[in-house]
Design a protein around this motif. Structure first.
Motif, PDB file in Angstrom:
ATOM      1  N   ILE A 133       0.705  -1.073   0.046  1.00 56.51           N
ATOM      2  CA  ILE A 133      -0.150   0.036   0.102  1.00 56.51           C
ATOM      3  C   ILE A 133       0.891   1.231  -0.037  1.00 56.51           C
ATOM      4  CG2 ILE A 133      -0.445  -0.220   2.353  1.00 56.51           C
ATOM      5  CD1 ILE A 133      -3.152   1.073   1.910  1.00 56.51           C
ATOM      6  N   ARG A 134       0.711   2.169  -0.918  1.00 54.63           N
ATOM      7  CA  ARG A 134       1.045   3.225  -0.763  1.00 54.63           C
ATOM      8  C   ARG A 134       0.811   4.186   0.266  1.00 54.63           C
ATOM      9  NH1 ARG A 134      -0.376   6.249  -6.494  1.00 54.63           N
ATOM     10  NH2 ARG A 134      -0.045   7.926  -5.230  1.00 54.63           N
ATOM     11  N   MET A 135       1.766   4.877   1.003  1.00 56.11           N
ATOM     12  CA  MET A 135       1.659   5.742   2.162  1.00 56.11           C
ATOM     13  C   MET A 135       1.323   7.213   1.708  1.00 56.11           C
ATOM     14  SD  MET A 135       2.221   3.242   4.250  1.00 56.11           S
ATOM     15  CE  MET A 135       2.342   4.101   5.924  1.00 56.11           C
ATOM     16  N   ASN A 136       1.171   7.537   0.548  1.00 52.94           N
ATOM     17  CA  ASN A 136       0.760   8.890   0.140  1.00 52.94           C
ATOM     18  C   ASN A 136      -0.559   8.660  -0.794  1.00 52.94           C
ATOM     19  OD1 ASN A 136       2.167   7.819  -2.206  1.00 52.94           O
ATOM     20  ND2 ASN A 136       3.820   9.410  -1.820  1.00 52.94           N
ATOM     21  N   GLU A 137      -1.042   9.698  -0.988  1.00 51.58           N
ATOM     22  CA  GLU A 137      -2.306   9.789  -1.955  1.00 51.58           C
ATOM     23  C   GLU A 137      -2.162   9.442  -3.363  1.00 51.58           C
ATOM     24  OE1 GLU A 137      -5.959  12.814  -1.505  1.00 51.58           O
ATOM     25  OE2 GLU A 137      -4.134  14.002  -1.106  1.00 51.58           O
ATOM     26  N   PRO A 138      -3.103   8.558  -4.078  1.00 50.89           N
ATOM     27  CA  PRO A 138      -4.519   8.224  -3.292  1.00 50.89           C
ATOM     28  C   PRO A 138      -4.620   6.960  -2.469  1.00 50.89           C
ATOM     29  CG  PRO A 138      -4.384   7.305  -5.717  1.00 50.89           C
ATOM     30  CD  PRO A 138      -2.998   8.090  -5.202  1.00 50.89           C
ATOM     31  N   TYR A 139      -3.312   6.297  -1.747  1.00 47.37           N
ATOM     32  CA  TYR A 139      -3.349   5.354  -0.805  1.00 47.37           C
ATOM     33  C   TYR A 139      -3.682   4.281  -1.342  1.00 47.37           C
ATOM     34  CZ  TYR A 139      -3.074   9.489   2.053  1.00 47.37           C
ATOM     35  OH  TYR A 139      -2.949  10.894   2.568  1.00 47.37           O
ATOM     36  N   THR A 140      -3.654   3.896  -2.757  1.00 49.78           N
ATOM     37  CA  THR A 140      -4.115   2.575  -3.375  1.00 49.78           C
ATOM     38  C   THR A 140      -3.115   1.382  -2.913  1.00 49.78           C
ATOM     39  OG1 THR A 140      -4.346   4.053  -5.431  1.00 49.78           O
ATOM     40  CG2 THR A 140      -4.486   1.443  -5.653  1.00 49.78           C
ATOM     41  N   SER A 141      -3.689   0.137  -2.652  1.00 50.99           N
ATOM     42  CA  SER A 141      -2.912  -0.983  -2.324  1.00 50.99           C
ATOM     43  C   SER A 141      -3.169  -1.933  -3.363  1.00 50.99           C
ATOM     44  CB  SER A 141      -3.609  -1.453  -0.961  1.00 50.99           C
ATOM     45  OG  SER A 141      -4.889  -2.045  -1.514  1.00 50.99           O
ATOM     46  N   ILE A 158      -8.583  -8.403   1.994  1.00 49.83           N
ATOM     47  CA  ILE A 158      -7.881  -7.404   2.598  1.00 49.83           C
ATOM     48  C   ILE A 158      -7.496  -6.144   1.468  1.00 49.83           C
ATOM     49  CG2 ILE A 158      -5.893  -6.553   3.832  1.00 49.83           C
ATOM     50  CD1 ILE A 158      -7.993  -8.398   5.280  1.00 49.83           C
ATOM     51  N   ASP A 159      -6.917  -6.535   0.317  1.00 47.68           N
ATOM     52  CA  ASP A 159      -6.806  -5.508  -0.819  1.00 47.68           C
ATOM     53  C   ASP A 159      -8.050  -5.020  -0.980  1.00 47.68           C
ATOM     54  OD1 ASP A 159      -5.168  -4.262  -2.737  1.00 47.68           O
ATOM     55  OD2 ASP A 159      -6.567  -5.762  -4.280  1.00 47.68           O
ATOM     56  N   TRP A 160      -8.971  -5.559  -1.161  1.00 48.58           N
ATOM     57  CA  TRP A 160     -10.257  -4.919  -1.747  1.00 48.58           C
ATOM     58  C   TRP A 160     -10.595  -3.957  -0.685  1.00 48.58           C
ATOM     59  CZ3 TRP A 160     -14.684  -5.431   1.553  1.00 48.58           C
ATOM     60  CH2 TRP A 160     -15.782  -4.756   1.201  1.00 48.58           C
ATOM     61  N   TYR A 161     -10.743  -4.197   0.518  1.00 55.08           N
ATOM     62  CA  TYR A 161     -11.200  -3.394   1.773  1.00 55.08           C
ATOM     63  C   TYR A 161     -10.104  -2.151   1.927  1.00 55.08           C
ATOM     64  CZ  TYR A 161     -12.692  -1.239   6.100  1.00 55.08           C
ATOM     65  OH  TYR A 161     -13.166  -0.585   7.149  1.00 55.08           O
ATOM     66  N   LEU A 162      -8.987  -2.644   1.868  1.00 54.68           N
ATOM     67  CA  LEU A 162      -7.925  -1.368   1.877  1.00 54.68           C
ATOM     68  C   LEU A 162      -8.304  -0.276   0.565  1.00 54.68           C
ATOM     69  CD1 LEU A 162      -4.678  -3.089   2.689  1.00 54.68           C
ATOM     70  CD2 LEU A 162      -6.024  -1.669   4.320  1.00 54.68           C
ATOM     71  N   ASN A 163      -8.549  -0.707  -0.358  1.00 56.30           N
ATOM     72  CA  ASN A 163      -9.098   0.055  -1.611  1.00 56.30           C
ATOM     73  C   ASN A 163     -10.528   0.689  -1.727  1.00 56.30           C
ATOM     74  OD1 ASN A 163      -6.648   0.412  -3.051  1.00 56.30           O
ATOM     75  ND2 ASN A 163      -6.688  -1.644  -4.018  1.00 56.30           N
ATOM     76  N   SER A 164     -11.218   0.484  -0.560  1.00 57.28           N
ATOM     77  CA  SER A 164     -12.550   0.730  -0.564  1.00 57.28           C
ATOM     78  C   SER A 164     -12.757   2.113  -0.184  1.00 57.28           C
ATOM     79  CB  SER A 164     -13.302  -0.060   0.364  1.00 57.28           C
ATOM     80  OG  SER A 164     -13.009   0.450   1.918  1.00 57.28           O
ATOM     81  N   ASP A 165     -13.728   2.796  -0.868  1.00 58.42           N
ATOM     82  CA  ASP A 165     -13.759   4.313  -0.501  1.00 58.42           C
ATOM     83  C   ASP A 165     -14.030   4.648   0.952  1.00 58.42           C
ATOM     84  OD1 ASP A 165     -13.721   4.982  -3.077  1.00 58.42           O
ATOM     85  OD2 ASP A 165     -15.800   5.163  -3.355  1.00 58.42           O
ATOM     86  N   LYS A 166     -14.717   3.718   1.708  1.00 58.58           N
ATOM     87  CA  LYS A 166     -14.931   3.998   3.331  1.00 58.58           C
ATOM     88  C   LYS A 166     -13.548   4.077   3.864  1.00 58.58           C
ATOM     89  CE  LYS A 166     -16.942   1.912   7.360  1.00 58.58           C
ATOM     90  NZ  LYS A 166     -16.085   1.477   8.132  1.00 58.58           N
ATOM     91  N   ASN A 167     -12.756   2.959   3.498  1.00 56.04           N
ATOM     92  CA  ASN A 167     -11.199   3.153   4.097  1.00 56.04           C
ATOM     93  C   ASN A 167     -10.525   4.220   3.618  1.00 56.04           C
ATOM     94  OD1 ASN A 167      -9.770   1.659   5.993  1.00 56.04           O
ATOM     95  ND2 ASN A 167      -8.442   1.205   4.183  1.00 56.04           N
ATOM     96  N   LYS A 168     -10.670   4.528   2.409  1.00 52.53           N
ATOM     97  CA  LYS A 168      -9.570   5.865   1.793  1.00 52.53           C
ATOM     98  C   LYS A 168     -10.395   7.140   2.569  1.00 52.53           C
ATOM     99  CE  LYS A 168      -7.814   3.921  -2.334  1.00 52.53           C
ATOM    100  NZ  LYS A 168      -7.603   3.997  -3.712  1.00 52.53           N
ATOM    101  N   ARG A 169     -11.449   7.175   2.726  1.00 55.14           N
ATOM    102  CA  ARG A 169     -11.780   8.319   3.403  1.00 55.14           C
ATOM    103  C   ARG A 169     -11.139   8.416   5.013  1.00 55.14           C
ATOM    104  NH1 ARG A 169     -16.840   7.229   0.848  1.00 55.14           N
ATOM    105  NH2 ARG A 169     -17.457   6.046   2.861  1.00 55.14           N
TER     106      ARG A 169
END
Length: 191
Positions: free
Chosen positions: A71-79, A110-121
């Protein structure tokens, strides 16, 4: 359940310490995972990876491995979930590696959840820095992962895979339509 309870989390390589002064003095060439090589859906475009010339052999602990998540630690935090096609890529310090230690969770889930809009907010709320907003490992460790049965996780993943495939098809269609429009425009200009 907190991510740190089900996974081991490691930081990537600080590449500035390992970069060769010149290509000629390089002890090894590695493909480097970069921000531009990852799309919003967690796919890696292998053609957009940079070459990294190292001043020494890099430890395998800094190379991507099948079944792990980065996972990227900077925006857009994509895993990204790594499959066999994406193994062996050098991941720098602005990525963290997530290695699941609990068989009740699928890494793709886990990858799906880390990329979810809810988690990115949640990432956006927790980010720091103004020039290059980022999150830290503590934020990643404390992410609450929804507990689902393996069957429920599989169902979610089937929907997610279908969505990603549709987005890929739409992106390809967009490219073809842009090419078609440019060809028509060129013909109109030429007369």
């Amino acid at each position: 359940m907190k991510l740190e309870k089900i996974a081991k989390i490691n930081t990537g390589l600080l590449t500035t310490r390992k970069k060769a002064k010149s290509k000629n003095l390089s002890k090894g060439i590695y493909k480097l995972l970069t921000v531009n090589a990852i799309d919003n859906y967690g796919n890696i475009n292998l053609d957009k990876l940079d070459d990294f010339y190292s001043n020494e052999k890099i430890s395998n602990q800094y190379l991507t491995k099948k079944g792990k998540i980065y996972i990227r630690m900077n925006e857009p935090y994509t895993s990204i979930y790594i499959d066999e096609e994406n193994e062996g890529i050098l991941f720098p310090a602005y990525f963290v590696e997530i290695e699941l230690r609990n068989i009740n969770f699928l890494p793709e889930y886990i990858d799906w959840y880390l990329n979810s809009d809810k988690n990115k907010r949640n990432y956006l709320k927790a980010q720091s820095g103004t020039l290059i907003p980022s999150i830290n490992q503590k934020i990643i460790r404390e992410i609450e992962i929804p507990e689902k049965t393996l069957e429920e996780q599989e169902k979610i993943l089937n929907v997610y895979k279908l969505f990603k495939k549709q987005m890929e098809l739409l992106d390809n269609l967009k490219i073809k339509e842009e090419q078609k429009f440019k060809a028509i425009t060129d013909k109109l200009i030429e007369g």
